[in-house]
Design an enzyme around this catalytic site. Structure first.
Site, PDB file in Angstrom:
ATOM      1  N   TYR A   1     -45.090  38.599  -7.242  1.00 26.11           N
ATOM      2  CA  TYR A   1     -44.953  40.213  -7.319  1.00 26.11           C
ATOM      3  C   TYR A   1     -46.525  40.691  -7.094  1.00 26.11           C
ATOM      4  O   TYR A   1     -47.540  40.167  -7.415  1.00 26.11           O
ATOM      5  CB  TYR A   1     -44.839  40.336  -8.915  1.00 26.11           C
ATOM      6  CG  TYR A   1     -44.812  41.643  -9.367  1.00 26.11           C
ATOM      7  CD1 TYR A   1     -43.928  42.798  -9.034  1.00 26.11           C
ATOM      8  CD2 TYR A   1     -45.914  42.300 -10.295  1.00 26.11           C
ATOM      9  CE1 TYR A   1     -44.024  43.880  -9.414  1.00 26.11           C
ATOM     10  CE2 TYR A   1     -46.033  43.308 -10.928  1.00 26.11           C
ATOM     11  CZ  TYR A   1     -44.885  44.518 -10.002  1.00 26.11           C
ATOM     12  OH  TYR A   1     -44.908  45.738 -10.692  1.00 26.11           O
TER      13      TYR A   1
ATOM     14  N   ASP B   1     -53.954  38.004  -3.900  1.00 24.09           N
ATOM     15  CA  ASP B   1     -53.518  38.899  -4.951  1.00 24.09           C
ATOM     16  C   ASP B   1     -54.166  38.140  -6.014  1.00 24.09           C
ATOM     17  O   ASP B   1     -53.388  37.406  -6.610  1.00 24.09           O
ATOM     18  CB  ASP B   1     -52.376  39.337  -4.748  1.00 24.09           C
ATOM     19  CG  ASP B   1     -52.088  40.259  -6.066  1.00 24.09           C
ATOM     20  OD1 ASP B   1     -52.776  40.808  -6.900  1.00 24.09           O
ATOM     21  OD2 ASP B   1     -50.962  40.735  -6.089  1.00 24.09           O
TER      22      ASP B   1
ATOM     23  N   LYS C   1     -56.136  43.504 -14.210  1.00 23.70           N
ATOM     24  CA  LYS C   1     -55.988  42.783 -15.578  1.00 23.70           C
ATOM     25  C   LYS C   1     -57.401  42.707 -16.157  1.00 23.70           C
ATOM     26  O   LYS C   1     -57.944  43.596 -16.665  1.00 23.70           O
ATOM     27  CB  LYS C   1     -55.020  41.705 -15.419  1.00 23.70           C
ATOM     28  CG  LYS C   1     -53.638  42.051 -14.813  1.00 23.70           C
ATOM     29  CD  LYS C   1     -52.563  41.138 -15.031  1.00 23.70           C
ATOM     30  CE  LYS C   1     -51.307  41.826 -15.048  1.00 23.70           C
ATOM     31  NZ  LYS C   1     -50.570  41.549 -13.427  1.00 23.70           N
TER      32      LYS C   1
HETATM   33  C1  LIG Z   1     -49.936  42.845 -12.617  1.00 27.47           C
HETATM   34  C2  LIG Z   1     -49.772  42.365 -11.314  1.00 27.47           C
HETATM   35  C3  LIG Z   1     -49.920  43.320 -10.153  1.00 27.47           C
HETATM   36  C4  LIG Z   1     -49.916  44.629 -10.623  1.00 27.47           C
HETATM   37  O1  LIG Z   1     -50.830  45.414 -11.277  1.00 27.47           O
HETATM   38  P1  LIG Z   1     -50.496  46.645 -12.247  1.00 27.47           P
HETATM   39  O2  LIG Z   1     -51.772  47.136 -12.812  1.00 27.47           O
HETATM   40  O3  LIG Z   1     -49.373  46.327 -13.065  1.00 27.47           O
HETATM   41  O4  LIG Z   1     -49.943  47.754 -11.277  1.00 27.47           O
HETATM   42  C5  LIG Z   1     -50.293  42.916  -8.887  1.00 27.47           C
HETATM   43  N1  LIG Z   1     -50.406  41.581  -8.350  1.00 27.47           N
HETATM   44  C6  LIG Z   1     -50.214  40.692  -9.371  1.00 27.47           C
HETATM   45  C7  LIG Z   1     -50.329  39.310  -8.979  1.00 27.47           C
HETATM   46  C8  LIG Z   1     -49.935  40.962 -10.657  1.00 27.47           C
HETATM   47  O5  LIG Z   1     -49.980  39.873 -11.536  1.00 27.47           O
END
Ligand SMILES: *Cc1c(COP(=O)(O)O)cnc(C)c1O
Length: 425
Positions: free
Chosen positions: A142, A237, A265
């Site tokens: 994701y 990511d 995060k």
């Molecule tokens: C949470 C997450 C996102 C998205 O971040 P948001 O702040 O919710 O838009 C993208 N990549 C990874 C790996 C994530 O865990």
């Protein structure tokens, strides 16, 4: 009267599904989502004044635990001097210097307000830089909810059994190629065929959005080599793994350096901050220097950056990540042992302060293996733990998180509850 139920009923009338982010609705595990009103350290209190030990930590950001006094203090101080300027501030420079110093591969960085913005922008830069359109992602990973990345996506998109979303134009999705995670041969085959048309490969270097999946070292190294050989930009990511699996993220832990990194995060300490960065040559494609446009009214927001910066300062304390990993390890070892004693098919593992719980004989290595795990047992286990005040992620497809505020006592209380839950399964 159960206030959670009452609030959820009212919310459903005017908020789609009653929530502002899908996984919160408990759609996967069933039942009523918990409405929280207060938290401190490792503990949460809901609207019925029931207490919980928190293993979600706002999906990662609360790595210091909730309402850390030093973070709250700086937020209050900075808020006094304006919530936003829409102009540069010194703290943004300090934040950029901190990121460049801590994340091994980042030379230049730009701040945004969410992980979604970070990945969406990183992909645009990679496409601009390479003048290519095709991007590659992995099944079950994701990367936020930008159109191009909602193809075979994990997290909430998985929970609801929609590998992709309605509303994503075919023309956008067609340039997103997906591969199975940890499958080195499939990777080689794709690069053999299309390598010179690929703008970038984006990957969760440790996956936290289809439960927890650990990469094979050889897989990451092959990915690095193929991207270099074919001139494709490699994007890690690290929105979830950044500052969590190690101070320098998964790239430090596995010693494989991407060309670009996305962050979120932990970097905001609970307020909205994201970032994307990488090689100077690539990042200088961005406006106002280069032709790739990207902007944000609240990007680098002073209060959010202050919370993030304080969080990053505190996690640099000696042994912070060793202790975090140690505590997380106690949790997964304890759970595994209880399950084994009771003859239950269950495994658990962790990478630093992130963990996965699996109702399967061995820890899964790919999307298909995650899908084959016993979801019904997870759902039962989840509710049995919740009743006893242990708050795990409400889906078999989410990783869990331990914070620096979690104590041996918290872990023991959790294991006692697990003893009861496994017996009841
Ligand atoms: C949470 C997450 C996102 C998205 O971040 P948001 O702040 O919710 O838009 C993208 N990549 C990874 C790996 C994530 O865990």
């Amino acid at each position: 009267m159960d206030k959670n139920k009452q609030l959820f009923q009212q919310s459903q009338l005017i908020i789609p599904g009653g929530v502002n982010s899908p996984v919160r609705a408990f759609g996967s595990v069933g039942g009523t989502p918990i409405f929280f009103k207060r938290a401190k350290g490792s503990r949460l209190w809901d609207e019925n004044d029931k207490e919980y030990i928190d293993y979600i930590n706002s999906w990662g950001p609360m790595i210091l635990g909730h309402a850390h006094p030093e973070v709250i203090k700086v937020v209050q101080e900075v808020a006094e001097s304006s919530l936003s300027f829409g102009a540069p501030t010194e703290r943004e420079l300090i934040m950029a210097e901190t990121i460049v110093r801590l994340v091994p591969s980042i030379e230049q960085v730009r701040l945004v307000s969410s992980g979604t913005e970070a990945t969406m922008s990183a992909i645009r830069v990679a496409r601009g830089y390479t003048s290519r359109d095709k991007i590659v992602k992995f099944e079950g990973c994701y990367h936020g909810h930008a159109d191009a990345l909602l193809v075979k996506a994990g997290s909430g998109a998985l929970t609801f059994g929609q590998p992709s979303s309605a509303g994503v134009p075919h023309d956008v999705a067609k340039d997103t190629l997906t591969l199975p995670y940890n499958n080195t041969q499939a990777l080689k085959d794709l690069f053999d065929r299309l390598g010179d048309e690929i703008a970038c490969v984006i990957i969760e270097p440790v996956v936290g959005n289809m439960n927890l999946i650990v990469p094979e070292q050889e897989f990451l190294e092959t990915l690095r080599q193929l991207c270099t050989h074919h001139g494709a930009v490699l994007i890690f990511d690290e929105v979830m793994t950044g500052f969590r699996v190690a101070l320098g993220g998964a790239q430090e832990l596995f010693n494989v350096l991407p060309d670009m990194t996305t962050l979120g995060k932990v970097i905001g300490g609970g307020l909205p901050v994201g970032a994307f960065g990488g090689k100077k040559e690539i990042m200088s494609q961005l406006a106002p220097l280069g032709p790739v446009y990207q902007a944000g009214t609240l990007s680098g927001n002073p209060v959010a950056v202050a919370a993030g910066l304080k969080t990053l300062e505190l996690i640099q304390q000696e042994n912070f990540h060793v202790q975090l990993a140690d505590m997380t390890n106690k949790l997964v070892t304890g759970l595994t042992q209880i399950a084994r004693e009771q003859g239950k098919e269950f495994t658990a593992r962790n990478v630093g302060g992130m963990f996965g719980l699996y109702f399967s004989a061995t820890a899964p290595n790919s999307f298909d293996e995650v899908m084959a795990s016993d979801r019904e047992s997870f759902n039962k286990f989840f509710h049995l733990m919740l009743e006893q005040g242990i708050y795990f992620g409400p889906s078999a497809f989410e990783a869990g998180f331990v914070s620096a505020a979690h104590t041996e006592h918290d872990i023991q209380q959790t294991l006692n509850a697990a003893q009861v839950a496994f017996e009841a399964l």
